[in-house]
Design a protein around this motif. Structure first.
Motif, PDB file in Angstrom:
ATOM      1  N   SER A   1      -3.975   3.940   2.704  1.00  0.00           N
ATOM      2  CA  SER A   1      -4.087   2.673   3.421  1.00  0.00           C
ATOM      3  C   SER A   1      -4.669   1.567   2.551  1.00  0.00           C
ATOM      4  O   SER A   1      -4.553   0.392   2.891  1.00  0.00           O
ATOM      5  N   ASP A   2      -5.273   1.956   1.441  1.00  0.00           N
ATOM      6  CA  ASP A   2      -5.966   0.989   0.593  1.00  0.00           C
ATOM      7  C   ASP A   2      -5.333   0.838  -0.791  1.00  0.00           C
ATOM      8  O   ASP A   2      -5.282  -0.252  -1.337  1.00  0.00           O
ATOM      9  N   VAL A   3      -4.845   1.934  -1.357  1.00  0.00           N
ATOM     10  CA  VAL A   3      -4.310   1.926  -2.722  1.00  0.00           C
ATOM     11  C   VAL A   3      -2.866   1.426  -2.711  1.00  0.00           C
ATOM     12  O   VAL A   3      -2.063   1.836  -1.881  1.00  0.00           O
ATOM     13  N   THR A   4      -2.549   0.555  -3.668  1.00  0.00           N
ATOM     14  CA  THR A   4      -1.192   0.015  -3.771  1.00  0.00           C
ATOM     15  C   THR A   4      -0.325   0.911  -4.652  1.00  0.00           C
ATOM     16  O   THR A   4      -0.825   1.734  -5.424  1.00  0.00           O
TER      17      THR A   4
ATOM     18  N   ASP B   1      -6.763   6.736  -1.111  1.00  0.00           N
ATOM     19  CA  ASP B   1      -6.584   6.311   0.275  1.00  0.00           C
ATOM     20  C   ASP B   1      -5.261   5.552   0.401  1.00  0.00           C
ATOM     21  O   ASP B   1      -5.150   4.421  -0.077  1.00  0.00           O
TER      22      ASP B   1
ATOM     23  N   THR C   1       0.858  -1.187   0.000  1.00  0.00           N
ATOM     24  CA  THR C   1       0.000   0.000   0.000  1.00  0.00           C
ATOM     25  C   THR C   1       0.897   1.242   0.000  1.00  0.00           C
ATOM     26  O   THR C   1       2.080   1.183   0.364  1.00  0.00           O
TER      27      THR C   1
ATOM     28  N   GLU D   1      -4.830  11.859  -0.003  1.00  0.00           N
ATOM     29  CA  GLU D   1      -6.192  11.784   0.522  1.00  0.00           C
ATOM     30  C   GLU D   1      -7.093  12.842  -0.120  1.00  0.00           C
ATOM     31  O   GLU D   1      -8.240  12.556  -0.461  1.00  0.00           O
TER      32      GLU D   1
ATOM     33  N   LYS E   1       0.606   3.679   2.024  1.00  0.00           N
ATOM     34  CA  LYS E   1       0.945   3.963   3.425  1.00  0.00           C
ATOM     35  C   LYS E   1       2.193   3.197   3.835  1.00  0.00           C
ATOM     36  O   LYS E   1       3.095   3.737   4.459  1.00  0.00           O
TER      37      LYS E   1
END
Length: 124
Positions: free
Chosen positions: A48-51, A46, A6, A41, A8
């Motif tokens: 935390s979600d997108v790679t 996101d 991700t 964001e 993040k």
């Protein structure tokens, strides 16, 4: 098939990769990485979600414009500080083959095309 982390996770890894630098550099990069995360964001990405393989290829250019909108074109030192952190993310991704859609050279050229130019001072 490559498993991409991700965004993040990549941002956290970049932050860890500067741990051998001076304390001030680590603080500055951490602040820049947070700004880059906020930009993502605001762009409906996101972290935390997108790679990493789904990071837009023009993200550096869009980040520059996002910073210019928030800080003003005259705050080049602030913008350059945050851009340095964002470039470190792209270098990290390139070094680890985590963002095949992004070219560092093309990203830098995109930023140069939209960056404010210094005011030309005529010779006396």
């Amino acid at each position: 098939m490559t498993q991409y982390p991700t965004l993040k996770r990549a941002l956290d890894d970049v932050n860890l990769s500067v741990r051998a630098k001076s304390p001030n550099t680590r603080i500055t990069y951490a602040m820049g990485l947070r700004r880059f995360g906020a930009f993502l964001e605001d762009s409906s990405i996101d972290p935390s979600d997108v790679t990493t393989d789904r990071l837009p290829s023009d993200c550096l250019e869009q980040f520059y414009l996002w910073l210019a909108d928030r800080h003003g074109r005259d705050r080049t030192s602030t913008i350059n500080t945050y851009m340095s952190a964002a470039r470190s993310v792209l270098r990290y991704l390139a070094r680890h083959d985590l963002a095949p859609q992004i070219s560092l050279e093309k990203s830098s050229e995109q930023v140069r095309a939209v960056a404010s130019k210094s005011i030309y001072k005529a010779p006396r």
